[in-house]
Enzyme design. Sequence first.
Site, PDB file in Angstrom:
ATOM      1  N   HIS A  25      -2.810   1.110   6.795  1.00 39.24           N
ATOM      2  CA  HIS A  25      -3.053   1.142   5.353  1.00 39.24           C
ATOM      3  C   HIS A  25      -2.768   2.566   4.890  1.00 39.24           C
ATOM      4  CE1 HIS A  25      -4.426   0.198   1.447  1.00 39.24           C
ATOM      5  NE2 HIS A  25      -5.530   0.923   1.510  1.00 39.24           N
ATOM      6  N   ASN A  82     -14.126   3.233   9.718  1.00 37.59           N
ATOM      7  CA  ASN A  82     -15.290   3.207  10.601  1.00 37.59           C
ATOM      8  C   ASN A  82     -15.901   1.860  10.933  1.00 37.59           C
ATOM      9  OD1 ASN A  82     -16.245   5.793  11.549  1.00 37.59           O
ATOM     10  ND2 ASN A  82     -16.261   6.352   9.393  1.00 37.59           N
ATOM     11  N   ASP A  86      -7.223   5.629  -3.501  1.00 37.42           N
ATOM     12  CA  ASP A  86      -6.482   4.474  -2.982  1.00 37.42           C
ATOM     13  C   ASP A  86      -6.082   3.587  -4.154  1.00 37.42           C
ATOM     14  OD1 ASP A  86      -5.467   2.309  -1.678  1.00 37.42           O
ATOM     15  OD2 ASP A  86      -7.174   2.009  -0.337  1.00 37.42           O
ATOM     16  N   GLU A 111     -20.858  10.352  16.201  1.00 37.97           N
ATOM     17  CA  GLU A 111     -20.139   9.272  15.517  1.00 37.97           C
ATOM     18  C   GLU A 111     -21.074   8.090  15.277  1.00 37.97           C
ATOM     19  OE1 GLU A 111     -17.764   5.575  15.224  1.00 37.97           O
ATOM     20  OE2 GLU A 111     -18.855   6.158  17.025  1.00 37.97           O
ATOM     21  N   CYS A 118       0.790  -1.237   0.000  1.00 36.64           N
ATOM     22  CA  CYS A 118       0.000   0.000   0.000  1.00 36.64           C
ATOM     23  C   CYS A 118       0.820   1.285   0.000  1.00 36.64           C
ATOM     24  CB  CYS A 118      -0.980  -0.006   1.167  1.00 36.64           C
ATOM     25  SG  CYS A 118      -0.205  -0.012   2.794  1.00 36.64           S
ATOM     26  N   ASP A 167     -17.026  -1.656  12.519  1.00 38.31           N
ATOM     27  CA  ASP A 167     -16.951  -2.223  13.868  1.00 38.31           C
ATOM     28  C   ASP A 167     -16.308  -3.606  13.790  1.00 38.31           C
ATOM     29  OD1 ASP A 167     -18.179  -0.004  14.757  1.00 38.31           O
ATOM     30  OD2 ASP A 167     -20.030  -0.961  15.442  1.00 38.31           O
TER      31      ASP A 167
END
EC number: 2.3.2.13
Length: 722
Positions: free
Chosen positions: A342, A405, A365, A458, A283, A407
Amino acid sequence: MAKHAGVGRLEVALTDLQSSWNNVRHRTEEISSNRLLVRRGQAFNITLFFRNRAFQPGLDNIIFVTETGPLPDLPKGTRAVFSLAGHRGPSPWIASLQAIGANSLEVSLCAPPVAAVGRYLLKVHIKSLQGHVTAYQLGEFILLFNPWCPEDAVYLESEPQRQEYVMNDYGFIYQGNKNWIRPCPWNYGQFEENIIDICLELLDKSLNFQIDPATDCALRGSPVYISRVVCAMINSNDDSGVLNGNWGENYSDGTSPTEWMGSVAILKQWHAAGCQPVRYGQCWVFAAVMCTVMRCLGIPTRVITNFDSGHDTDGNLIIDEYYDNTGRILENKKKDTVWNFHVWNECWMARNDLPPGFGGWQVLDATPQETSNGLYCCGPASVRAIKEGEVDLNYDTAFAFSMVNADCMAWLVFGGKEQKLHQDTSTVGNFISTKSIQSDERDDITEDYKYAEGSLQERQVFLKALQKLKAGRSPGSLRAESRPRSVPLSDSPRSLATPSLQPSNVVQVSLKFQLLDSPDMGQDIRFVLLALNMSLQFKDLKVNLSAQSLLHDGSPLLPFWQDTAFITLSPEEAKTYPCKIPYSQYSQYLSTDKLIRISALGEEKSSPEKILVNKIITLAYPSIVINVLGVAIVNQPLSIQVVFSNPLSEQVEDCVLTVEGSGLFRRQQRVLIGVLKPHHKASLTLEATPFKSGQRQIQANLRSNKFKDIKGYRNVYIDFGL
């Protein structure tokens, strides 16, 4: 006779494109002083010299023509025809008179701030009163984006930011892990010899150009379009792109990704090999090379590192991790992973294709993870859209959102069953980092991407994004139910008998790892497991400990160290359990990423709940020391001392020292060192003749048969001299 000569046909004898003077004004003089490189939306001057007489306004009609691409076309905007008249013609290109000499004419030309970037041909048509037209080819020039022009889509207001994100040719890429962030020096070298030509070649090698060159060239005025094309061309998954990715452990038929320290060597190797992909990148290499290309083309760009980066393959914003009863992480069936870190890019541009408010920094990316419109590229995704959970906005915003973000759900796999250990809402997306403006410090930009972890905003944004993702799917393909979810992902039914509370609420015991000293390569790793009883009862713990190497993308290798601890705790007592992993035990199991994950799975006799803790350790090397001997002055010889050592207590072979630095060395310096005895320290002195002034950086790398990436750097200011 003289009178007739005065109205003879006007003939161009010579053209001066004033490359040196124009390039300084357009801030491209570092690329070249003898080729014309200009930025759109800003005027440049040229001088025409005539063979036979002076230019006579009203008598001579001069028309300029600019063309780009293999099929120049007026309606597409890849051909422009505009005259040297006082009035504005239909063309957005402008030519205006600067000065008339005895047999010369100075003209100012200006490309519109939306013109396609690339290589242009400049021609002139001279029309006499009799209607006779003579055509001349005046020369070539390269047109670039212009972050200094308020009408350009890449306009950036702050001069310090333009200096950092367009003009700075070195920087740092942050690596390691969130507890141990380290800067890796990088030579972007976007103004080095031939790099602009390689960047334009890269655009011409793209699938878009191969399929429809006329349309591709016409779209090259859009930074959104160009950034997508470059993003797909940095990896080689669909095309003859620059780099082959490799996340395994074998790099013997190429260069280990950790060994690179600059983009110039990679781009030149790609070009020299007839545009065959260079082996190998991961990366940070993809992002660094993309940064070089974008800065070279004039688009403000920076390199971003996200620690604990999510790779959510099924778009449900949950990343599942599986553990066995020894606490070791298992190879994931679904390929959801959390990458240790990353790296991607942010490019600055207006987004007229989106609602207002989503311009500015955009995520791109180039690492080939998922396809976008059929190609391996990702972005541009507005950073503002990511923060606000607007995951349905173009391009690939949902994927970018999940990287910062998602979980995390941990599962224990035991006896064919899967038991939920815990769900963590704050594991993914930490310490999002980039190099500070005009300093070597790290900037934490996490708040650009998300509201504070644990805040109401959030969670609201997370749920909004989840709703949008669910709405965007057909019912048949919907795999993500609202949480908590119990979709079986394997044939064995998941055991959900135990309540999915945070373990400490039930067990009331906390476990934590603590390193006793910094984990240096070649030394034993010493750490303790801290156990704390938060209850008023006695606790009998059995803790399974293990250590395994990880690859950079989160893939686990087999455990090489295991231990079992039996710990008895009185009410509110804390105890430490000491652990040691000898170098002799971990050395042969390390991947080139030098990552070790230690984990502990604890259980208490009176409770069915399990406690899982883990810690990622990145092993460190001592840096190479670079000393600049004397004052650095342009075109004056300069001695550079490089001091390096073998950190291991064993002999290493095949040692190669590589040194580079834009503005100091015209090419990478490679010195074969051979054998280094255990803990042996050595130094050598290199000669350089700096050829560019200003703030520069020297980068060095030492590789051997046992390690690939002992690095060092030194900033050096080069005086212009007399």
